[in-house]
Scaffold this motif. Structure first.
Motif, PDB file in Angstrom:
ATOM      1  N   ASN A  28       0.833  -1.201   0.000  1.00 56.64           N
ATOM      2  CA  ASN A  28       0.000   0.000   0.000  1.00 56.64           C
ATOM      3  C   ASN A  28       0.870   1.255   0.000  1.00 56.64           C
ATOM      4  O   ASN A  28       1.754   1.419   0.845  1.00 56.64           O
ATOM      5  CB  ASN A  28      -0.879  -0.013   1.250  1.00 56.64           C
ATOM      6  CG  ASN A  28      -1.897   1.087   1.226  1.00 56.64           C
ATOM      7  OD1 ASN A  28      -1.534   2.250   1.168  1.00 56.64           O
ATOM      8  ND2 ASN A  28      -3.147   0.727   1.240  1.00 56.64           N
ATOM      9  N   THR A 110      -6.674   3.152  -7.388  1.00 57.22           N
ATOM     10  CA  THR A 110      -6.079   2.166  -6.494  1.00 57.22           C
ATOM     11  C   THR A 110      -4.908   2.790  -5.765  1.00 57.22           C
ATOM     12  O   THR A 110      -4.349   3.789  -6.212  1.00 57.22           O
ATOM     13  CB  THR A 110      -5.622   0.918  -7.268  1.00 57.22           C
ATOM     14  OG1 THR A 110      -4.960   0.058  -6.354  1.00 57.22           O
ATOM     15  CG2 THR A 110      -4.691   1.258  -8.391  1.00 57.22           C
ATOM     16  N   SER A 112      -2.438   0.575  -4.691  1.00 54.33           N
ATOM     17  CA  SER A 112      -1.443  -0.495  -4.687  1.00 54.33           C
ATOM     18  C   SER A 112      -0.206  -0.053  -5.455  1.00 54.33           C
ATOM     19  O   SER A 112      -0.288   0.322  -6.624  1.00 54.33           O
ATOM     20  CB  SER A 112      -2.055  -1.736  -5.325  1.00 54.33           C
ATOM     21  OG  SER A 112      -1.034  -2.621  -5.664  1.00 54.33           O
TER      22      SER A 112
ATOM     23  N   GLU C  76      -7.651  -0.301   3.528  1.00 53.82           N
ATOM     24  CA  GLU C  76      -6.626  -0.921   2.690  1.00 53.82           C
ATOM     25  C   GLU C  76      -7.237  -2.114   1.974  1.00 53.82           C
ATOM     26  O   GLU C  76      -7.891  -2.942   2.595  1.00 53.82           O
ATOM     27  CB  GLU C  76      -5.464  -1.373   3.576  1.00 53.82           C
ATOM     28  CG  GLU C  76      -4.269  -1.853   2.815  1.00 53.82           C
ATOM     29  CD  GLU C  76      -3.149  -2.229   3.759  1.00 53.82           C
ATOM     30  OE1 GLU C  76      -2.137  -2.695   3.275  1.00 53.82           O
ATOM     31  OE2 GLU C  76      -3.309  -2.041   4.972  1.00 53.82           O
TER      32      GLU C  76
END
Lengths: 127, 497, 77
Positions: A28, A110, A112, C76
């Motif tokens: 993350n 996102t 990521s 998350e």
């Protein structure tokens, strides 16, 4: 009991290691940035610790202090002066990075890191 | 006057802030940017050589009248040589480098303002701020001061690439910031270790402390500090393992911006490299590491340049490869080799800037830098093609140009210092550079024109052509009369060792 | 004695921050090691650094992080 200075150096080392772990191994991107702020804080703590003197006094000369005693006991002020600048630089780079993260989230949807920070070559291969 | 030395940094910062305030008023920004741009190369000419001590706190050995009533514990110890103030050192070497930086910044601002209809105050702010930052990095004798301006230059580099309108620039910018925020604390940690060992951040004082035995040279902490500062250096200058992110940065910027980014990179490379060589020259392991990494940078950079099909990325990799030559000169560490490496750094700044501006003309005409989509540009603009060809010759080291002199000097110094292998490597790689360049020239200018290629703008602005010609004239001048710069450089190198 | 406690808070706080799945919580908890660090600087004889760190570490950075969370995603993935 270990001395304050040694314990403080160990703490700064731990902070740097935790930060590096987060920055390198967590996916993350938000956590990565928090990790990076820990690295900066660890380095700052390390430099402040260099100026510490056990049983010393704060390096500010106030009226009424004896000069020779003050010179003998005061902590070294140069590292503290350096860290002041370093803290501000750390905060401003963090702000720029967070702004970039917001833009990238609006683009890709996102957080990521493996998806956001792909190489250009990989992108072309994927398309 | 010595007291004018800070002006070299203050003037660009002042210009930057003023331009930022004027953002939105296009004509005013254009006018001011041009006027301020001219001051950049002029200031270093009029500033005298010398040292500047901020706050006027000069060290005692320069001002012995101050030391008359002091106890002998101060006058007989290392404290007598102690630099209490942040010190700027300005000599012939610094003058030449800052002058070249000024010229290139001026041409970049000049051409980019001419090619874009709207002038961005923020963009010019970033260019001036970056110029100020690298100038300070170059002048300072204080390693923490260097770190601060290193960080500022990283921020401006990120800002400059965010000003372009190329796809995926945010990703590259974030990645670069990311690596910077891992590498810069490591650099700071190295500085902290040096501070802990010597109690000082002034480079001259650190060297005195090591030479007089206050710190034992084989202290393992010193080795650790060397490794950490080396890591920061590798990141800041884009040597491997950071070469691909650096060339990605170049490819995400507009060509003018890329020209200025590579100047910043070379400045950071040279100044931090000199710091490392000055402090840690006695660690032979470190010099071997620098040598290996530089050779790797040359091989990787130039061989990856051949395989690219984006033209700007290709030149980006070539720029990284050329930095390897400079690194080798530093690592060999003789007076001749350091002179040669500084000369090579100046040439690289000029030639890579020229190549990027040349790419700018092609991008301006066709709107693409992909070599697969280009071709037959020779008929469109033969004169620019001719200048571009000459630049390529210069980069490969063909005689009348400047890079020939510096590469010759580098190879000679490698032979004299007993590294004939490095000389051979340099010769081979300069042939490969030439080959890469011929390939670029063929695909862009000579190959038959693809049918779907569109010409957006018919005419290249006169200003761009004029600035290319002027830069080329500077290159030829340096090639014909290398003594203009090499005398100052060899003097600096003698002071270094 | 309180110095060692502060150091423990710094290390544990930073680890706990990284284990949060709720990013807003992570942003707020990251203020705890920042505050402990500010107090520690006071004990390490650097009061000027302590003041700066108290403002930046406990207020500005967590607020920046929390603002980013509001603009992006809360949990998350």
């Amino acid at each position: 009991m270990i001395s304050v200075q040694l314990a403080s150096l160990l703490t700064s080392g731990m902070l740097i290691i935790i930060g590096l772990f987060a920055a390198l191994f967590l996916d993350n991107i938000f956590k990565k940035i928090i990790g990076i702020s820990f690295i900066t804080e660890g380095v700052n703590l390390f430099i402040v610790t260099l100026g510490y003197k056990s049983d010393g006094v704060v390096p500010i000369f106030l009226p009424g202090m004896v000069k020779d005693v003050f010179v003998q006991n005061s902590a070294y002020p140069l590292p503290a002066a350096m860290v002041l600048t370093s803290i501000v630089i750390g905060a401003s780079t963090l702000a720029v990075m967070l702004a970039l993260v917001i833009i990238l989230y609006q683009k890709h949807g996102t957080l990521s890191a493996s998806k956001l920070l792909m190489d250009d070559e990989e992108m072309e291969a994927g398309e | 006057m010595d007291s004018f030395i800070p002006l070299l940094v203050i003037v660009p910062i002042f210009c930057a802030i003023l331009l930022n305030l004027c953002h939105g008023k296009d004509k005013l920004v254009k006018l001011l940017a041009l006027i301020f741009g001219i001051t950049l190369p002029i200031t270093p000419i009029f500033v005298n050589y010398g040292n500047h001590f901020f706050g006027g706190y000069s060290p005692l050995f320069l001002n012995s009248s101050w030391a008359t009533n002091l106890p002998s514990t101060i006058t007989n110890s290392i404290l007598f040589n102690f630099h209490p103030a942040i010190t700027y050192v300005f000599g012939g070497m610094q003058q030449i480098f800052i002058f070249i930086l000024g010229i290139l910044t001026f041409f970049v601002i000049f051409t980019s303002l001419n090619e874009s209809k709207r002038a961005s105050g923020v963009y010019t702010f970033l260019i001036f701020m970056g110029t100020a930052a690298v100038t300070a990095v170059f002048l300072t004798d204080d390693i923490f001061h260097l770190y601060i301006f290193f960080e500022i230059s990283v921020m401006t580099q990120v800002g400059i690439i965010l000003c372009s309108n190329i796809q995926r620039k945010h990703e590259t910018a974030l990645k670069y910031m990311f690596l910077s925020n891992i590498a810069a604390p490591m650099l700071l940690l190295g500085i902290g270790l040096l501070l802990g060992l010597t109690g000082n951040v002034n480079i001259s004082d650190i060297i005195i402390a090591i030479k007089t035995g206050v710190v034992t040279p084989d202290n393992p902490v010193l080795l650790m500090a060397a490794a950490l500062i080396l890591f920061g250096w590798l990141y800041g200058s884009g040597l491997p393992p950071f070469h691909s992110i650096k060339s990605a940065m170049y490819s995400k910027a507009t060509p003018h911006a890329a020209a200025i980014l590579q100047v910043f990179t070379v400045f950071i490379f040279v100044s931090l490299g000199i710091v490392i060589i000055r402090i840690f020259a006695f660690i032979s392991l470190l010099r071997w590491i620098i040598m290996i990494i530089s050779a790797l940078a040359m091989i990787l950079g130039i061989s990856m340049a051949i395989t690219q099909h984006d033209f700007k990325r290709m030149i980006g990799y070539l720029a990284v490869g050329e930095l390897g030559y400079v690194g080798l000169g530093l690592a060999i560490g003789t007076i001749q080799s350091i002179t040669a490496c500084l000369f090579q750094a100046v040439n690289e700044i000029l030639l890579t800037g020229l190549l990027f501006i040349g790419v700018g003309t092609i991008l301006y005409k066709t709107g693409t830098t992909d070599t697969n989509k280009l071709g037959g540009m020779l008929t469109e603009n033969p004169f620019v093609a001719f200048i571009f060809l000459l630049t390529g010759f210069a980069m490969a080291g063909v005689p009348p140009f400047n890079a020939f002199q510096s590469k010759l000097l580098l190879i000679q110094s490698a032979l004299n210092a007993g590294f004939p292998e490095l000389g051979v490597l340099m010769i081979i790689l300069s042939i490969v550079t030439f080959m890469t360049f011929v390939k670029v020239f063929y695909t862009v200018y000579l190959k038959p024109q693809p049918e779907n290629m569109k010409i957006i703008n018919k005419k290249i602005p006169q200003v761009t052509v004029i600035s290319m010609v002027l830069l080329l004239i500077v290159c030829i001048m340096l090639g014909l009369f290398p003594n203009i710069v090499t005398n100052a450089f060899s003097q600096f190198a003698m002071g270094l060792l | 004695m309180i110095v060692y406690l502060l150091m423990l808070i710094i290390i544990l706080g930073s680890i706990i921050t990284l284990f949060q799945r709720n990013l807003l919580k992570a942003a707020i908890i990251s203020g705890i090691p920042g505050a402990a660090l500010a107090l520690l600087y006071q004990y390490l004889l650097a009061p000027d650094v302590a003041l700066t760190q108290a403002i930046i570490g406990t207020a500005i950075l967590p607020v920046f992080l929390a603002l980013t969370v509001y603009k992006t995603v809360r949990m998350e993935a």
